[in-house]
Enzyme design. Structure first.
Site: not given
Ligand code: PGA
Length: 224
Positions: A98, A147
């Site tokens: 992450h 992401e």
């Molecule tokens: P968010 O976080 O949905 O609050 O943007 C996603 C993540 O960090 O996996």
């Protein structure tokens, strides 16, 4: 029927009592989900895994459990680390790589590789986060979550990435990692999710902020 994944990344939120309230309220509406199609995976902190796995069984909830990280080492003299074998007792999935760990714990691609090796050795399914189209993707990852850091609510602008751009990146990544499940994450909530629901190659979502309230989280699969 194509499967869709809704993965809750709880980050460092919730005590056992609070997780209990969440799971009890999930119980009330979980029957509205098409569980043949939609896979719900909760990823709490290590401290909650034992409690949540028991509570999910007790309430007979059709959901899976994941962790947010595992050690890059096996069991052994690694103070403060939690090995993949230890978490395998409670979960079937683990999130690795992450952006918050890359930023705050300075995790590198090599760390991510070692963690994924450890996870796969004990039979965990790996949800690998990637930050951009050229990010390294492990051959061993099962689910790849794109992401873009700027789209993560706690990290960047809190504005989700443009769906057209997400579709383009997922298509590029899909060509590189043929056959893997691809999902999107970053400021997904009941309003924004509609923009992504139909894009090609997107088989679900990794959700942070909108996963902290049971009703909001459940409304994600119900609104797309
Ligand atoms: P968010 O976080 O949905 O609050 O943007 C996603 C993540 O960090 O996996």
């Amino acid at each position: 029927m194509d499967r869709r994944y809704f993965i809750a990344n709880w980050k460092s939120h919730f005590t056992t009592a609070e997780a209990g309230v969440f799971l009890e309220s999930l119980k009330g509406r979980i029957g509205e989900i098409n569980s043949e199609r939609d896979v719900i995976i909760l990823c709490p902190s290590f401290t909650l895994l034992d409690y949540c796995s028991r509570k999910i069984k007790e309430l007979n909830l059709p959901i899976c459990l994941g962790a947010q990280n595992n050690s890059s080492n096996e069991d052994g003299a690694f103070t403060g680390e939690v090995s993949a074998r230890q978490i395998k007792e409670f979960v079937s999935y683990v999130i690795i790589g992450h952006s918050e760990r890359r930023r705050d714990q300075h995790e590198t691609d090599d760390d991510v590789r070692s963690k994924i090796d450890q996870a796969k050795r004990v039979g965990l399914s790996v949800i690998q986060c990637i930050q951009e189209e050229n990010s390294f993707v492990s051959e061993e990852a099962d689910i790849v979550a794109f992401e873009p850091p700027s789209a993560i609510s706690t990290f960047g602008t809190g504005v989700p990435d443009n769906p057209v751009e997400v579709e383009r990146v997922l298509s590029v990544v899909g060509d590189r990692v043929n056959g893997k499940t691809l999902i999107y994450g970053g400021s997904v909530n009941p309003e924004t999710i509609k923009g992504y629901a139909d894009i090609a190659h997107c088989s679900g979502f990794l959700v942070g902020s909108a996963s902290l309230d049971a009703s909001t989280f459940l409304s994600l699969p119900l609104s797309c």
